[in-house]
Design an enzyme around this catalytic site. Sequence first.
Site, short mmCIF file in Angstrom:
data_model
loop_
_atom_site.label_atom_id
_atom_site.label_comp_id
_atom_site.label_asym_id
_atom_site.label_seq_id
_atom_site.Cartn_x
_atom_site.Cartn_y
_atom_site.Cartn_z
N PRO A 285 0.82 -1.22 0.00
CA PRO A 285 0.00 0.00 0.00
C PRO A 285 0.85 1.26 0.00
O PRO A 285 1.90 1.31 0.62
CB PRO A 285 -0.77 -0.11 1.32
CG PRO A 285 0.16 -0.85 2.22
CD PRO A 285 0.92 -1.82 1.34
N ARG A 323 -1.23 16.42 -9.64
CA ARG A 323 -2.37 15.52 -9.82
C ARG A 323 -3.57 16.17 -10.54
O ARG A 323 -4.16 15.55 -11.41
CB ARG A 323 -2.80 14.90 -8.49
CG ARG A 323 -1.65 14.15 -7.79
CD ARG A 323 -2.12 13.30 -6.61
NE ARG A 323 -2.92 12.19 -7.06
CZ ARG A 323 -4.22 12.13 -7.01
NH1 ARG A 323 -4.92 13.12 -6.50
NH2 ARG A 323 -4.86 11.08 -7.48
N CYS A 353 3.61 29.16 -16.61
CA CYS A 353 3.14 29.68 -17.89
C CYS A 353 2.49 28.59 -18.75
O CYS A 353 3.03 28.22 -19.79
CB CYS A 353 4.30 30.32 -18.63
SG CYS A 353 5.04 31.58 -17.61
N GLU A 354 1.40 28.04 -18.27
CA GLU A 354 0.63 27.05 -19.02
C GLU A 354 -0.80 27.14 -18.52
O GLU A 354 -1.02 27.24 -17.31
CB GLU A 354 1.08 25.62 -18.69
CG GLU A 354 2.46 25.30 -19.10
CD GLU A 354 2.62 23.84 -19.51
OE1 GLU A 354 1.62 23.21 -19.89
OE2 GLU A 354 3.75 23.37 -19.42
N1 LLP Z 1 2.83 -1.48 -5.99
C1 LLP Z 1 3.10 -1.15 -7.26
C2 LLP Z 1 3.83 -2.11 -8.10
C3 LLP Z 1 2.68 0.08 -7.78
O1 LLP Z 1 2.93 0.39 -9.05
C4 LLP Z 1 1.97 0.98 -6.94
C5 LLP Z 1 1.52 2.28 -7.46
C6 LLP Z 1 1.73 0.61 -5.61
C7 LLP Z 1 2.16 -0.63 -5.17
C8 LLP Z 1 1.01 1.49 -4.63
O2 LLP Z 1 -0.30 1.72 -4.98
P1 LLP Z 1 -1.27 2.55 -4.01
O3 LLP Z 1 -1.50 1.72 -2.77
O4 LLP Z 1 -0.60 3.82 -3.68
O5 LLP Z 1 -2.49 2.74 -4.80
N2 LLP Z 1 0.55 8.99 -9.33
C9 LLP Z 1 -0.77 8.38 -9.25
C10 LLP Z 1 -0.71 7.01 -8.61
C11 LLP Z 1 0.24 6.06 -9.31
C12 LLP Z 1 0.31 4.70 -8.69
C13 LLP Z 1 1.41 3.91 -9.28
N3 LLP Z 1 1.64 2.63 -8.68
C14 LLP Z 1 -1.70 9.32 -8.51
O6 LLP Z 1 -1.29 10.41 -8.14
O7 LLP Z 1 -2.89 9.01 -8.34
#
Ligand code: LLP
Length: 428
Positions: A285, A323, A353-354
């Site tokens: 997580p 985000r 500037c976007e």
């Molecule tokens: N494990 C792997 C292999 C992952 O690629 C990710 C997230 C996680 C665990 C953790 O996932 P979580 O529990 O945080 O959902 N930048 C995006 C989120 C990208 C997530 C990428 N992988 C955002 O701001 O929503």
Amino acid sequence: MTLRPHIGYRLGQLCVEEVPLDRIASEYGTPTYVYSRAALSEGFQAYADACRGHDALICYAVKANSNLAVLQLLAHQGAGFDIVSGGELERVVAAGGDPAKTIFSGVGKSESEMRLALTRGIGCFNVESLSELRRLDAVARDLGQIAPVSLRINPDVDPMTHPYISTGLKETKFGIPFDQALPAFREAVRYPHLRILGIDCHIGSQLLNDAPLIEALDLLTGLVDQLQSEQIAIEHLDLGGGLGIAYREEQTVPIGGFVGQVLERVGRWRAEKYGGQPIRVLFEPGRSVVGNAGLLLTRVEYLKPGTPKNYAIVDAAMNDLLRPALYDAWHDVVPFREASAGALPWEIVGPICESGDWLARARELALSEGDLIAFLSAGAYAMSMASNYNSRPRAAEIIIDGASMHRIRERESIESLYSSESLLPLSR
Ligand code: LLP
């Protein structure tokens, strides 16, 4: 009024734990990320409590928030880590995390990253392709080591989330396709410098429904059974991360209930088919541990009402919080002073500037120039995705612990932005 755990109004002023945010602004300036130590700890503890008494490991996904102090705090509570680069591994080590409790995910591990991870004594590589298996075997042979391996399987289930953060559908670049999983394991066990430990998946992020995760779990346990019948023993099963948080008022999956359900389902399966012989369960997580434990504090620089929209230009921008621009994501915006009359719908934008540099749209707020406002739910994928676009130094980060403030990252200096660049030896 409480807005998030340990974040809310006290005497009409927005506070993190016991500290009103104008104190942060006057001491450290803005924009600044502010986290609650208690909320960070509780985010992890929800997983730890649900895993107590089970053979389970919670590997916090470092990419969500990789500040050393955050990693240190979680390591102190017993966390393992999920990393996706050599850089993240070195952060874990620098923060006092245990490489043996760390797993290395990602589709594109370089040879030098593999070497580094083996040297550090990484717990497991989550391998995503046959080519990666071959490369890892060669690197391990070179170092005279045996690399611990899990195969990341793409189960082709729809996680029902934003397409950019959906990873478990077969169209995505992630994992080994489900129907090629068995041949991949058969190949993997033949490599002399690999030791097959586990099976894993990660189907997506910000999931608000656990049914796809349970579906993926059942698909993986089915594969483990097939592998077992071929004498390929699997010691751990890693379900990845993905549980969502409430950015607005979304219904979320309760962490304890979900983890409990997974462990119970796994327990029943092991009892039925393996005479109760346990299998280790891993979770990865990120967002659900840290997401609601932080906010981005920013100051209103200028107001441009009625142009024809009402624009509030703040000192944070898309380089600080990407985000909204990247995913059309919503972050609640709240003022430092609780009650004020005369609200208008404001477009909250940064100085970049976007036109894509927006942080929130049409928010009903009573704003004056110089006001402090905060973007909530900014503990995950916020500072960790910040950049220096427009040569803007990245924000400071602070952890509040009761009434104490700890600066855990200095605001970047302008000189540091170009200190690794060089001029040409121009003679004409
Ligand atoms: N494990 C792997 C292999 C992952 O690629 C990710 C997230 C996680 C665990 C953790 O996932 P979580 O529990 O945080 O959902 N930048 C995006 C989120 C990208 C997530 C990428 N992988 C955002 O701001 O929503």
